[in-house]
Design an enzyme around this catalytic site. Sequence first.
Site, mmCIF file in Angstrom:
data_model
loop_
_atom_site.group_PDB
_atom_site.id
_atom_site.type_symbol
_atom_site.label_atom_id
_atom_site.label_comp_id
_atom_site.label_asym_id
_atom_site.label_seq_id
_atom_site.Cartn_x
_atom_site.Cartn_y
_atom_site.Cartn_z
ATOM 1 N N HIS A 92 67.171 91.281 101.059
ATOM 2 C CA HIS A 92 67.419 90.861 99.636
ATOM 3 C C HIS A 92 68.431 91.624 99.016
ATOM 4 O O HIS A 92 68.428 91.470 97.814
ATOM 5 C CB HIS A 92 66.024 91.548 99.174
ATOM 6 C CG HIS A 92 65.668 91.227 97.777
ATOM 7 N ND1 HIS A 92 65.644 91.955 96.951
ATOM 8 C CD2 HIS A 92 65.404 89.908 97.470
ATOM 9 C CE1 HIS A 92 65.090 91.243 95.520
ATOM 10 N NE2 HIS A 92 64.763 90.001 96.074
ATOM 11 N N LYS A 147 72.431 91.979 97.596
ATOM 12 C CA LYS A 147 73.268 91.070 97.153
ATOM 13 C C LYS A 147 74.661 92.118 97.024
ATOM 14 O O LYS A 147 74.686 92.718 96.121
ATOM 15 C CB LYS A 147 73.234 90.602 95.667
ATOM 16 C CG LYS A 147 71.656 89.741 95.793
ATOM 17 C CD LYS A 147 70.567 90.235 95.352
ATOM 18 C CE LYS A 147 69.431 89.302 95.522
ATOM 19 N NZ LYS A 147 68.181 90.258 95.119
ATOM 20 N N ASP A 185 88.786 92.985 98.767
ATOM 21 C CA ASP A 185 89.834 93.851 99.042
ATOM 22 C C ASP A 185 89.390 95.222 99.502
ATOM 23 O O ASP A 185 90.457 96.201 99.063
ATOM 24 C CB ASP A 185 91.130 93.765 98.153
ATOM 25 C CG ASP A 185 91.590 92.310 98.238
ATOM 26 O OD1 ASP A 185 91.386 91.804 99.355
ATOM 27 O OD2 ASP A 185 92.236 91.721 97.286
ATOM 28 N N HIS A 234 64.670 89.151 85.297
ATOM 29 C CA HIS A 234 64.614 89.352 86.729
ATOM 30 C C HIS A 234 65.326 90.671 87.184
ATOM 31 O O HIS A 234 65.607 90.931 88.229
ATOM 32 C CB HIS A 234 65.297 88.035 87.462
ATOM 33 C CG HIS A 234 65.221 88.021 88.777
ATOM 34 N ND1 HIS A 234 66.585 88.374 89.644
ATOM 35 C CD2 HIS A 234 64.123 87.580 89.537
ATOM 36 C CE1 HIS A 234 65.964 88.200 90.930
ATOM 37 N NE2 HIS A 234 64.696 87.793 90.985
ATOM 38 N N LYS A 250 66.085 94.397 87.639
ATOM 39 C CA LYS A 250 65.667 95.640 88.423
ATOM 40 C C LYS A 250 66.122 96.820 87.822
ATOM 41 O O LYS A 250 67.330 97.370 88.171
ATOM 42 C CB LYS A 250 65.470 95.582 89.646
ATOM 43 C CG LYS A 250 65.128 94.091 90.392
ATOM 44 C CD LYS A 250 66.271 93.203 90.483
ATOM 45 C CE LYS A 250 66.043 92.144 91.432
ATOM 46 N NZ LYS A 250 65.020 91.050 91.268
ATOM 47 N N ASP A 267 63.867 109.813 81.700
ATOM 48 C CA ASP A 267 64.235 111.077 80.991
ATOM 49 C C ASP A 267 65.869 110.832 80.268
ATOM 50 O O ASP A 267 66.514 111.604 79.857
ATOM 51 C CB ASP A 267 64.296 112.303 81.500
ATOM 52 C CG ASP A 267 62.758 112.771 81.664
ATOM 53 O OD1 ASP A 267 62.092 112.317 80.985
ATOM 54 O OD2 ASP A 267 62.692 113.450 82.645
#
Length: 400
Positions: free
Chosen positions: A146, A148, A153, A318, A320, A325
């Site tokens: 999952h 990405k 370079d 979508h 995450k 704190d």
Amino acid sequence: MNTLAIVISILILLVIWLLLDFLLGRRKHLRTFKPQFFPIRESDINMFAAGPALFHDYFSELKAAKRHIHISFYIVHDDDISLQFFDILQKKAQEGVEVRLMVDRLGAKKVTKQMIERLEKSGAQFVFSQEIKPPFLFYSLQVRNHRKITVIDGKTGYLGGFNIGKEYIDLDPKLTPWRDYHLKFKGEGVQDLQTCFLRDWQRDAKLHIHDMSPYFPPLEKGQYSHKIFPTEGIHLESTFSDLIHDAKHSIRIGTPYFIPGKRVFRDLQNAVKRGVKLEILVPAMSDHPLVKEASYHYLRTLIRLGAYVYQYQKGFYHAKVMVIDEEICDVGTANFDKRSFYLNLEINCFTYDRNYIEQVLAVFKQDQSDSTAVSLNSLKSYNPWQLTKELVARSVSLFL
């Protein structure tokens, strides 16, 4: 033996096989897993929350590549933006740039044989990640890559929630606009993205790269202190648990799927009980069946204790993210669900710089303002069909 008895026997054997396959596959995974831990680095980090802006920047950086392009995505489609993406990689490979593209085997189901052949003909390399293979077919089917990751370079890197497809640039009629968080790195942290990619590549391509030095150029320190944190269905839950356990004032969580395991769910309840303000941001709409129903039990319990839950109304949410704190911020590929905790290969970034965290919080609060507060009554349903869906969702929540 009548037909019904035969069918029941076959179903029982199938369930036994699936259970054994999963348990034995998980045991092997735990036995052979080798974790990766990286130190705190310093990088310049920019966050993108909208697909059009991200891909304008991303494609520009790909086109400017001089030496190598390393990319791992969970999903790549066969649509206009996906073909544009492949076209850029083909042209760069023809220019002599080393191009490696890795896509999860299930996430690449819409990538055609012709797309791959054209890419490889240009000189680029393509690999499917996490092939479904014996002896544990069911378990290997569940464990998806999952992540990405993009490294250009060895100096520019990306990670986050966006994949390649029309929905991510607001062209899907249902899921538009698509709201997500994706990070761009320049600085020390890029070497850790590179290390993670190359480890995945060598495992899935079954090829050993003998000389790694060209992929690790000297890097300067950037503005923000952070840590890259890759996981493989292990360590993520315990890490989140520790952060939640130590929270003193506030916890903010943004996720498309809120399906925590027992440990983290207990930690969240205890945090609210000791006076920590808990805010959870989830989408109002769903992109997968049953994921909303699977979350209702957890959300009802937390709302009763005093937590605040919001549903995003301005498209599909979508992202995450978790902020503790206002001192620790997590953005990455991992959802706040059992699949990310216990199964998937994920990669997250923990950031500790107050100025950066304030920027993330500004985006989070904007998304919160585009949401509606969820009441306990709105999550209660006496509809038999809705209750059935919720029971089914909870029983299979690990695999959603």
